[in-house]
Motif scaffolding. Structure first.
Motif, PDB file in Angstrom:
ATOM      1  N   ALA A 119       0.832  -1.198   0.000  1.00 45.67           N
ATOM      2  CA  ALA A 119       0.000   0.000   0.000  1.00 45.67           C
ATOM      3  C   ALA A 119       0.866   1.247   0.000  1.00 45.67           C
ATOM      4  O   ALA A 119       0.593   2.239  -0.698  1.00 45.67           O
ATOM      5  CB  ALA A 119      -0.923  -0.004   1.220  1.00 45.67           C
ATOM      6  N   GLN A 120       1.942   1.211   0.792  1.00 48.33           N
ATOM      7  CA  GLN A 120       2.858   2.348   0.805  1.00 48.33           C
ATOM      8  C   GLN A 120       3.546   2.521  -0.535  1.00 48.33           C
ATOM      9  O   GLN A 120       3.728   3.629  -1.024  1.00 48.33           O
ATOM     10  CB  GLN A 120       3.899   2.146   1.918  1.00 48.33           C
ATOM     11  N   ALA A 121       3.925   1.386  -1.179  1.00 52.56           N
ATOM     12  CA  ALA A 121       4.561   1.458  -2.492  1.00 52.56           C
ATOM     13  C   ALA A 121       3.618   2.040  -3.519  1.00 52.56           C
ATOM     14  O   ALA A 121       4.029   2.758  -4.427  1.00 52.56           O
ATOM     15  CB  ALA A 121       5.016   0.060  -2.922  1.00 52.56           C
ATOM     16  N   ALA A 122       2.320   1.732  -3.394  1.00 49.44           N
ATOM     17  CA  ALA A 122       1.353   2.275  -4.344  1.00 49.44           C
ATOM     18  C   ALA A 122       1.261   3.786  -4.215  1.00 49.44           C
ATOM     19  O   ALA A 122       1.075   4.509  -5.200  1.00 49.44           O
ATOM     20  CB  ALA A 122      -0.018   1.637  -4.107  1.00 49.44           C
ATOM     21  N   ALA A 123       1.378   4.271  -2.978  1.00 39.97           N
ATOM     22  CA  ALA A 123       1.305   5.715  -2.785  1.00 39.97           C
ATOM     23  C   ALA A 123       2.588   6.406  -3.206  1.00 39.97           C
ATOM     24  O   ALA A 123       2.569   7.550  -3.667  1.00 39.97           O
ATOM     25  CB  ALA A 123       1.018   6.015  -1.310  1.00 39.97           C
ATOM     26  N   HIS A 124       3.710   5.709  -3.052  1.00 39.97           N
ATOM     27  CA  HIS A 124       5.013   6.314  -3.384  1.00 39.97           C
ATOM     28  C   HIS A 124       5.820   5.346  -4.233  1.00 39.97           C
ATOM     29  O   HIS A 124       6.805   4.769  -3.763  1.00 39.97           O
ATOM     30  CB  HIS A 124       5.775   6.657  -2.103  1.00 39.97           C
ATOM     31  N   PRO A 125       5.434   5.104  -5.486  1.00 39.32           N
ATOM     32  CA  PRO A 125       6.174   4.158  -6.324  1.00 39.32           C
ATOM     33  C   PRO A 125       7.572   4.659  -6.620  1.00 39.32           C
ATOM     34  O   PRO A 125       7.846   5.862  -6.629  1.00 39.32           O
ATOM     35  CB  PRO A 125       5.326   4.088  -7.607  1.00 39.32           C
ATOM     36  N   ALA A 126       8.473   3.685  -6.872  1.00 44.22           N
ATOM     37  CA  ALA A 126       9.874   4.036  -7.161  1.00 44.22           C
ATOM     38  C   ALA A 126       9.989   4.469  -8.611  1.00 44.22           C
ATOM     39  O   ALA A 126      10.251   3.683  -9.495  1.00 44.22           O
ATOM     40  CB  ALA A 126      10.770   2.838  -6.879  1.00 44.22           C
ATOM     41  N   THR A 127       9.747   5.723  -8.877  1.00 44.18           N
ATOM     42  CA  THR A 127       9.799   6.245 -10.230  1.00 44.18           C
ATOM     43  C   THR A 127      10.624   7.503 -10.246  1.00 44.18           C
ATOM     44  O   THR A 127      10.952   8.075  -9.211  1.00 44.18           O
ATOM     45  CB  THR A 127       8.389   6.564 -10.763  1.00 44.18           C
ATOM     46  N   ASP A 128      10.942   7.961 -11.471  1.00 38.87           N
ATOM     47  CA  ASP A 128      11.629   9.237 -11.615  1.00 38.87           C
ATOM     48  C   ASP A 128      10.636  10.337 -11.958  1.00 38.87           C
ATOM     49  O   ASP A 128      10.985  11.358 -12.508  1.00 38.87           O
ATOM     50  CB  ASP A 128      12.718   9.138 -12.697  1.00 38.87           C
ATOM     51  N   GLY A 129       9.378  10.155 -11.619  1.00 37.48           N
ATOM     52  CA  GLY A 129       8.328  11.130 -11.882  1.00 37.48           C
ATOM     53  C   GLY A 129       6.993  10.512 -11.539  1.00 37.48           C
ATOM     54  O   GLY A 129       6.912   9.432 -10.957  1.00 37.48           O
ATOM     55  N   PRO A 130       5.894  11.179 -11.882  1.00 34.94           N
ATOM     56  CA  PRO A 130       4.572  10.614 -11.620  1.00 34.94           C
ATOM     57  C   PRO A 130       4.419   9.268 -12.309  1.00 34.94           C
ATOM     58  O   PRO A 130       4.966   9.048 -13.395  1.00 34.94           O
ATOM     59  CB  PRO A 130       3.623  11.668 -12.209  1.00 34.94           C
ATOM     60  N   LEU A 131       3.663   8.367 -11.684  1.00 31.09           N
ATOM     61  CA  LEU A 131       3.482   7.042 -12.254  1.00 31.09           C
ATOM     62  C   LEU A 131       2.807   7.145 -13.618  1.00 31.09           C
ATOM     63  O   LEU A 131       1.753   7.765 -13.751  1.00 31.09           O
ATOM     64  CB  LEU A 131       2.644   6.172 -11.322  1.00 31.09           C
ATOM     65  N   GLY A 132       3.418   6.506 -14.612  1.00 25.51           N
ATOM     66  CA  GLY A 132       2.922   6.570 -15.975  1.00 25.51           C
ATOM     67  C   GLY A 132       3.794   7.411 -16.880  1.00 25.51           C
ATOM     68  O   GLY A 132       3.720   7.287 -18.105  1.00 25.51           O
ATOM     69  N   ALA A 133       4.629   8.253 -16.296  1.00 20.75           N
ATOM     70  CA  ALA A 133       5.464   9.132 -17.113  1.00 20.75           C
ATOM     71  C   ALA A 133       6.555   8.354 -17.836  1.00 20.75           C
ATOM     72  O   ALA A 133       6.918   8.686 -18.971  1.00 20.75           O
ATOM     73  CB  ALA A 133       6.081  10.231 -16.241  1.00 20.75           C
ATOM     74  N   THR A 134       7.093   7.324 -17.184  1.00 26.53           N
ATOM     75  CA  THR A 134       8.168   6.534 -17.789  1.00 26.53           C
ATOM     76  C   THR A 134       7.881   5.054 -17.613  1.00 26.53           C
ATOM     77  O   THR A 134       7.179   4.637 -16.676  1.00 26.53           O
ATOM     78  CB  THR A 134       9.532   6.852 -17.141  1.00 26.53           C
ATOM     79  N   VAL A 135       8.448   4.264 -18.476  1.00 30.16           N
ATOM     80  CA  VAL A 135       8.230   2.817 -18.394  1.00 30.16           C
ATOM     81  C   VAL A 135       8.942   2.228 -17.183  1.00 30.16           C
ATOM     82  O   VAL A 135       8.458   1.259 -16.580  1.00 30.16           O
ATOM     83  CB  VAL A 135       8.693   2.140 -19.701  1.00 30.16           C
ATOM     84  N   ASP A 136      10.070   2.807 -16.787  1.00 30.24           N
ATOM     85  CA  ASP A 136      10.790   2.271 -15.635  1.00 30.24           C
ATOM     86  C   ASP A 136       9.978   2.418 -14.357  1.00 30.24           C
ATOM     87  O   ASP A 136      10.004   1.534 -13.487  1.00 30.24           O
ATOM     88  CB  ASP A 136      12.144   2.965 -15.486  1.00 30.24           C
ATOM     89  N   GLY A 137       9.264   3.528 -14.223  1.00 34.89           N
ATOM     90  CA  GLY A 137       8.408   3.701 -13.063  1.00 34.89           C
ATOM     91  C   GLY A 137       7.298   2.669 -13.015  1.00 34.89           C
ATOM     92  O   GLY A 137       6.975   2.117 -11.959  1.00 34.89           O
ATOM     93  N   LEU A 138       6.718   2.369 -14.166  1.00 36.13           N
ATOM     94  CA  LEU A 138       5.660   1.366 -14.220  1.00 36.13           C
ATOM     95  C   LEU A 138       6.209  -0.027 -13.932  1.00 36.13           C
ATOM     96  O   LEU A 138       5.560  -0.839 -13.263  1.00 36.13           O
ATOM     97  CB  LEU A 138       4.996   1.396 -15.597  1.00 36.13           C
ATOM     98  N   ARG A 139       7.406  -0.328 -14.414  1.00 35.46           N
ATOM     99  CA  ARG A 139       8.009  -1.630 -14.131  1.00 35.46           C
ATOM    100  C   ARG A 139       8.270  -1.794 -12.637  1.00 35.46           C
ATOM    101  O   ARG A 139       8.019  -2.856 -12.066  1.00 35.46           O
ATOM    102  CB  ARG A 139       9.309  -1.782 -14.913  1.00 35.46           C
ATOM    103  N   ALA A 140       8.762  -0.747 -11.996  1.00 38.48           N
ATOM    104  CA  ALA A 140       9.008  -0.813 -10.558  1.00 38.48           C
ATOM    105  C   ALA A 140       7.702  -1.009  -9.790  1.00 38.48           C
ATOM    106  O   ALA A 140       7.631  -1.814  -8.855  1.00 38.48           O
ATOM    107  CB  ALA A 140       9.715   0.460 -10.091  1.00 38.48           C
ATOM    108  N   ALA A 141       6.657  -0.309 -10.214  1.00 36.38           N
ATOM    109  CA  ALA A 141       5.359  -0.465  -9.553  1.00 36.38           C
ATOM    110  C   ALA A 141       4.818  -1.872  -9.765  1.00 36.38           C
ATOM    111  O   ALA A 141       4.247  -2.480  -8.849  1.00 36.38           O
ATOM    112  CB  ALA A 141       4.372   0.577 -10.082  1.00 36.38           C
ATOM    113  N   GLY A 142       4.988  -2.421 -10.990  1.00 40.75           N
ATOM    114  CA  GLY A 142       4.516  -3.764 -11.269  1.00 40.75           C
ATOM    115  C   GLY A 142       5.199  -4.802 -10.404  1.00 40.75           C
ATOM    116  O   GLY A 142       4.558  -5.726  -9.892  1.00 40.75           O
TER     117      GLY A 142
END
Length: 423
Positions: free
Chosen positions: A26-49
Motif C-alpha cells: 500500500a505504501q509502495a502504491a502511494a510512493h512508487p519508485a519512479t523518476d516522476g509521476p506514475l505513468g510518465a516513464t516505463v521504468d516507473g511502471l516496471r518498478a510499480a509492477g
C-alpha cells in the motif's frame, strides 16, 4: 551444505514478509519508485509492477512454498512406538509388555539425494518466478509503447485538424472570390468531421491503454496515470544474434528453471535406482513383566526387503521417463528461444531501417507535397481533392512511422525478455 542451509534459512523470512505484504505494498502504491509521476516513464511502471502485481506475489509465494518443502526434504520419518504383550498359560513363565520405539534410517545417501532434488526444485521455482517478472516487464514495455504512441497519434490528429481548418479556410475564401464551388467547402468540412471522429477513437484507445497498464501493475483500471514522457531508447549498436543467444543461455530464467528441473529429475532417478537397497530400522524399549520383576530391556534391528513385485521397477521407469522429458523440455526451450530471438532481431532491424526511410525521406516529401498543393489551391490553382489526397498521404506516413516505432519497441521487449535483462 552450508550454502544450502543459508539459502533455505532465508525462506522463513521470505514467507513472513510475503504474508505481511499489504502495508508495504500500500505504501509502495502511494510512493512508487519512479523518476516522476506514475505513468510518465516505463521504468516507473516496471518498478510499480514488481511491487504491486498479484501475479508476481503469487509466483513469490510459490517459491516460498517450495523453499519450505525443501527444508524438510532430508528429514527422517516419524518414529513408531509399539506395545507388544506376551501371555503364557504356564505359571512358571511370566507374561510381559514390550514397549519399543523404532526409527527407520534410509541408507546409501538417499536422504542427501532427496535434499539435492528438493533444492533443484527450489531453483526451478526461482527461475519460474524470474520468468514471470520478465514476462510482466515485456507486457508493461509494450503497453507503455502503445500508450505513448497513441498519445502521439492524438497529437498528429490535432495537427491534421489544423491543416483541415486551413484547407476549409482556403476553400471558403476561394468560393467567396468566385473561384471555387460550394462542394469544395463541404469536402473540407467533411475532412474536419472525419478528424474529430478519429480523435474520439484515439482517445478511446488511449483510455484502454491506461486501463491495461493499471491492470498490469496491480492497480484499479480507472486509477490516474501521468502522460507518458518518452519511449525507451533503442540500443545504439544493433546486437548480433550470436551474442544474444549466448546471453540467453546464461541468463534466461526459463532455461535456468528447465536446467534445474533436469537436475532434480537426475537426482530422483538415482534415488529410484537405490530403492533396491535396503534401509535399516532400529528399535529399543523396556520389557515389563507381570510378576513385578525388575524391568528388562529389548532391542530390535530390522531391514526391509526390496522384492521384485513391480514397485521399484516402475519407480525406475517413471524416474527415467521424467528425466528424459525434462531434458527434452530444456532442448525445446533452448531452440525456441534461439528462433524467437532471431525473429525478433530481424523485426527490429527491419523496423529501424523502415523508420529511417520514413523519417528521412518519405515524411519530408509528403509534407512538402502537401504544402505545395495547398499553397497552389489557396492561389486559385488546382482542385481541393488534390490537397486532400496530399494530406492523406502525409497522414499515412505519420501513422506508418508511429507503427514502426511500436514494432521496434515490441521487438526490443521480446529480446530483453529472452536474454533475461535490458540491452
Amino acid at each position: 551444505m552450508g550454502a544450502q542451509w543459508m539459502r533455505l534459512g532465508a525462506s522463513g523470512m521470505l514467507v513472513a514478509s510475503l504474508i505481511a505484504w499489504e502495508p508495504a505494498f500500500a505504501q509502495a502504491a502511494a510512493h512508487p519508485a519512479t523518476d516522476g509521476p506514475l505513468g510518465a516513464t516505463v521504468d516507473g511502471l516496471r518498478a510499480a509492477g514488481e511491487q504491486l502485481s498479484p501475479a508476481l506475489r503469487a509466483a513469490a509465494l510459490d517459491t516460498a512454498a517450495t523453499a519450505a518443502k525443501a527444508e524438510g526434504a532430508d528429514a527422517l520419518d516419524d518414529p513408531t512406538i509399539t506395545d507388544s504383550y506376551q501371555y503364557y498359560k504356564d505359571p512358571g513363565v511370566f507374561s510381559a509388555h514390550t514397549i519399543t520405539v523404532s526409527q527407520a534410517f534410509p541408507l546409501w545417501g538417499k536422504r542427501d539425494l532427496r535434499k539435492t532434488a528438493a533444492l533443484a526444485d527450489l531453483d526451478e521455482a526461482r527461475g519460474q518466478e524470474r520468468a514471470a517478472t520478465d514476462a510482466l516487464d515485456e507486457q508493461i514495455k509494450v503497453a507503455f509503447a502503445q500508450y505513448f504512441l497513441t498519445g502521439r497519434e492524438l497529437a498528429v490528429n490535432r495537427e491534421i485538424g489544423e491543416l483541415d481548418r486551413r484547407m476549409r479556410a482556403a476553400a471558403t475564401a476561394r468560393y467567396g472570390q468566385g473561384g471555387g464551388d460550394q462542394t469544395a467547402v463541404i469536402q473540407a468540412q467533411a475532412e474536419e468531421t472525419a478528424v474529430k471522429t478519429e480523435a474520439v477513437r484515439l482517445q478511446g484507445e488511449m483510455d484502454a491503454a491506461r486501463v491495461r497498464l493499471n491492470a498490469l501493475v496491480g492497480r484499479s483500471g480507472d486509477a490516474p496515470l501521468a502522460e507518458p514522457k518518452r519511449l525507451r531508447p533503442l540500443p545504439a549498436v544493433e546486437p548480433a544474434l550470436a551474442a544474444l543467444v549466448e546471453r540467453a543461455s546464461a541468463s534466461n530464467p526459463t532455461l535456468a528453471a528447465n536446467d534445474a528441473a533436469v537436475s532434480a529429475a537426475r537426482s530422483r532417478r538415482t534415488l529410484a535406482d537405490k530403492a533396491w537397497y535396503p534401509d535399516i530400522t532400529v528399535g529399543a524399549g523396556p520389557l515389563i513383566q507381570t510378576n513385578n520383576r525388575p524391568v528388562g530391556f529389548a532391542a530390535t534391528v530390522g531391514l526391509n526387503i526390496p522384492l521384485a513385485w513391480g514397485r521399484e521397477a516402475s519407480g525406475q521407469h517413471e524416474a527415467a521417463a521424467r528425466l528424459g522429458a525434462a531434458q527434452q523440455k530444456y532442448e525445446a526451450a533452448a531452440r525456441e528461444i534461439e528462433g524467437t530471438l532471431g525473429e525478433a532481431l530481424a523485426k527490429l532491424r527491419a523496423a529501424r531501417a523502415t523508420e529511417a526511410l520514413l523519417h528521412d525521406e518519405a515524411m519530408p516529401q509528403a509534407h512538402a507535397t502537401f504544402e505545395t498543393v495547398l499553397a497552389n489551391y489557396s492561389q486559385g490553382k488546382g482542385e481541393l481533392a488534390a490537397a486532400i489526397a496530399a494530406e492523406h498521404q502525409m497522414h499515412d506516413v505519420d501513422l506508418r512511422l508511429l507503427q514502426t516505432q511500436l514494432d521496434e519497441q515490441m521487438a526490443l521487449a521480446v529480446i530483453e525478455r529472452l536474454i533475461g535483462g535490458d540491452l
